[in-house]
Design an enzyme around this catalytic site. Structure first.
Site, PDB file in Angstrom:
ATOM      1  N   ASP A 279       1.274  29.766  50.409  1.00 47.46           N
ATOM      2  CA  ASP A 279       2.696  30.012  50.170  1.00 47.46           C
ATOM      3  C   ASP A 279       3.451  30.306  51.466  1.00 47.46           C
ATOM      4  O   ASP A 279       4.543  30.887  51.425  1.00 47.46           O
ATOM      5  CB  ASP A 279       2.871  31.184  49.200  1.00 47.46           C
ATOM      6  N   ASP A 432      -2.101  41.506  38.642  1.00 49.65           N
ATOM      7  CA  ASP A 432      -3.505  41.718  38.309  1.00 49.65           C
ATOM      8  C   ASP A 432      -3.669  42.729  37.181  1.00 49.65           C
ATOM      9  O   ASP A 432      -4.449  42.523  36.244  1.00 49.65           O
ATOM     10  CB  ASP A 432      -4.284  42.155  39.556  1.00 49.65           C
TER      11      ASP A 432
END
Length: 698
Positions: A279, A432
């Site tokens: 990214d 997460d």
């Protein structure tokens, strides 16, 4: 030590044999930092055997310590003390110099982070926060109260008679007012925080006892069906199709080590594929990572490079985009490693077999180990925290309730569990934990392997650590607001709902930073100025010391840092409390995402072993399209290197002055335990406020 070969050694030489006449010969062993003294029998000792009583008297006198022996001992002790004092003096001078540089530079945490290379797209922060304004106002109020108490303590001796009378009347009115209106609500708030403190301490004690039980009973997750170890023949054992993902963003210091470690995993080449999910918005970093991927492709590794044009959703958006590829349907499991993580070659062999014949298992999580845990004081203190997190919290929750928060990396997911839980979502900064909670609500079980480690780095600067902790404590509050209705409506056991709401979210994510900041940074200083409300010594000293002792048990080599750890945890409560409030009430910095800076220290030795040979790297670099394109370009002007700076953190600095002011006030009431705690805690805030605890940027 050099001085002993000069003055002290020369004196003994000049004295010769007369130096020991009438005394016991002595050998002094100079082995820095230890020394020892041994007696030597003289040549004439054997002749004295026939002298009877006189000889026995001389032997008894020689066994006793004479003046020369005592002098040597005192001199040696004085030399060691002088060495310690010299070290302390040099350390104090270095600390003072660093503090002077911080103040002279004048850079604070309110300055724009224009030089931060690792900063992702984030909303701009205001220069002056309301939280800092509250702390500053509280500091000014405490300084005013201290001035009033000092004047009252002087009892008006230096004032004229009318002024003394008027001041005494004003002070008496203030005492009556605080006793009637200030002390009761303050004592009520203090009692409530003490109750929360005791509940959280009991939770930590129960977890520690659970960890002790696990060690005594040697409890350990084991695969239901054992897989054969031969990786050369996929048909001989359990080697399912595994997808390995490495999300990264502008992390050019560490991309080589993670790619090399993953490509060297001991797993059949045909049965796993590596996705490098880049990214980065820096074209140079993109080119370097793409070139590294092409290098490993030419060496036979099954690895692909992916770069998003629309970088939305941070890490969660990156993983979500990668899971939408058409070839993902051919894989059964996905292993995730952040850019600074280096799994050992047998990582998949020790984690994936747990899924065999265990259809309810959704996640296998490994623990982290740190290559730079001894780099500075900040990394040592982080190591204590994370060792307790993995050794106690994750292991106990994994063994007894089969649920814990996914750590975002160094774990293997069953792809079916990810899809059943709704996949990756970009709604919080803790993607997460989000996916772990949703998978738990769907009935999936988790396993934590405490004996499987994955190397990574700790933040070495306080700036990087502070931003990491802000994200880790703001995200859970965002998630709690979003998933609370789902937890209430889901069809899992009531005790699992209670564990999620009251223990996982409220107690460990909300109450802990709340009481830690409120009790030790607000209420305790206030009780010095409002003595009608009080905190007992066991709240200030004994219980926190016990909790720090429990926290440090999983890393016993860090025991000398137990006091700095206790003080630093209270210091970090400012950042954690601020993050918790911003996440709970969706304030400006709630969705701030900053990629933690990496130093690449773990790549210094491992890449030599993992990477191809040097000559082949040179040949391949000259043959890659990136290198060819770079060779055709005209030489560009040298780019000015972005600099890093140490900063002054205004919240921590203001709180240090507040605590030191309260410590000065406690001297008037002769509260010894409170004075020492406030003094040391104030110094701790001062060191953190001047950025003296982590990396020192010259």
């Amino acid at each position: 030590m050099a001085p002993w070969s000069g003055f002290w050694g020369g004196r003994a030489v000049l004295a010769g044999a007369d130096a020991y006449r009438g005394g016991t010969p002595v050998v002094v062993k100079m082995e820095n930092p230890n020394w020892s003294i041994a007696e030597i029998e003289g040549d004439g000792d054997g002749d004295d055997e026939g002298d009877g009583f006189l000889a026995g008297g001389r032997r008894r006198r020689r066994r006793g310590k004479n003046a020369k022996q005592i002098t040597w001992v005192l001199l040696l002790k004085a030399h060691r003390a002088a060495g310690c004092l010299a070290w302390l003096a040099s350390a104090a001078v270095a600390l003072g110099g660093a503090a002077r540089r911080r103040v002279a530079a004048g850079r604070t945490d309110a300055d724009a982070d224009g030089e931060d290379e690792a900063t992702a797209t984030a909303p701009a922060q205001p220069r002056h926060s309301r939280f800092y304004a509250f702390i500053r106002a509280f500091l000014l109020f405490s300084l005013f109260l201290l001035a009033v108490e000092l004047a009252a303590h002087a009892n008006g001796r230096r004032l004229a008679a009318p002024a003394a009378v008027s001041f005494a009347a004003l002070h008496a009115a203030w005492v009556r007012f605080r006793a009637a209106y200030v002390a009761p609500p303050l004592q009520l708030l203090a009692d409530a925080c003490v109750v929360l403190f005791l509940v959280q301490s009991a939770d930590r004690l129960v977890q520690s006892l659970g960890c002790l039980y696990i060690h005594l009973k040697r409890l350990k997750p084991k695969p239901i069906s054992r897989a054969l170890p031969d990786a050369e023949d996929p048909d001989a054992g359990y080697y399912p199709m595994v997808l390995v993902q490495i999300p990264m963003c502008n992390e050019k210091e560490v991309y080589q080590q993670s790619i090399a470690a993953v490509c060297n995993l001991d797993w059949p080449r045909s049965n796993f594929l590596v996705q490098v999910l880049d990214d980065s918005d820096d074209p140079i970093t993109q080119a370097l990572i793409r070139e590294e991927v092409e290098k490993w492709q030419q060496h036979g590794a099954r690895i692909v490079y992916r770069h998003r044009v629309l970088r939305e959703g941070y890490k969660a958006g990156n993983l979500k985009s990668a899971m939408s590829c058409s070839y993902v349907k051919d894989y059964e499991y996905v292993a995730i490693f952040d850019a600074d993580f280096q799994p050992y070659p047998d990582f998949l062999k020790r984690t994936v077999p747990h899924f065999k014949d265990n259809e309810e298992l959704g996640l296998v999580q490994a623990r982290w180990s740190f290559v730079n845990k001894d780099e500075n004081l900040l990394t040592r203190l982080q190591n204590i925290n994370l060792c307790f997190h993995f050794e106690v919290e994750q292991q106990v929750n994994g063994i007894f309730i089969n649920f814990f928060g996914f750590n975002g990396t160094a774990g293997v997911w069953r792809i079916k569990a990810l899809e059943d839980s709704g996949g990756w979502m970009e709604r919080t900064t803790v993607e997460d934990m989000d996916i772990a909670v949703r998978a738990h609500l769907k009935g999936w079980k988790f396993i934590f392997l405490n004996d499987v480690e994955c190397q990574c780095e700790l933040p070495e600067s306080y700036e990087a650590y502070r931003k990491q902790q802000h994200r880790w404590h703001s995200g859970p509050m965002q998630l709690f607001r979003l998933c609370l209705p789902d937890i209430i409506r889901c069809k899992i056991a009531f005790w699992k709902k209670a564990n999620l709401i009251f223990l996982f979210f409220l107690l460990r994510k909300l109450i802990l930073p709340f009481y830690s900041f409120t009790l030790f940074c607000i209420i305790l200083p206030l009780t010095m100025f409002v003595p009608e409300a009080e905190l007992p010594d066991w709240v200030v000293c004994y219980i926190p010391a016990l909790m720090s002792f429990l926290n440090i048990l999983p890393s016993p080599r860090s025991f000398p840092f137990i006091i700095p750890y206790l003080l630093f945890e209270n210091t970090m409560s400012v950042t954690k409390f601020n993050a918790m409030v911003s996440g709970l009430f969706q304030l400006g910095s709630a969705y701030e995402w900053v990629v933690t800076k990496k130093s690449g220290r773990s790549s210094e030795g491992d890449l030599v072993v993992l990477a191809p040979n040097k000559e082949h790297r040179k040949q391949q670099r000259s043959a890659t399209p990136v290198a060819a394109a770079e060779a055709k370009k005209p030489p560009a002007p040298a780019e000015k290197k972005k600099q890093k700076y140490n900063r002054i953190y205004k919240k921590e600095l203001a709180l240090s002055l507040l605590l030191l002011t309260a410590a000065a006030r406690s001297l008037l009431s002769k509260q010894g335990m409170h004075f020492y705690f406030l003094l040391f805690q104030g110094v701790s805030f001062l060191m953190v406020g001047l950025d003296l605890i982590g990396e020192d940027v010259k």
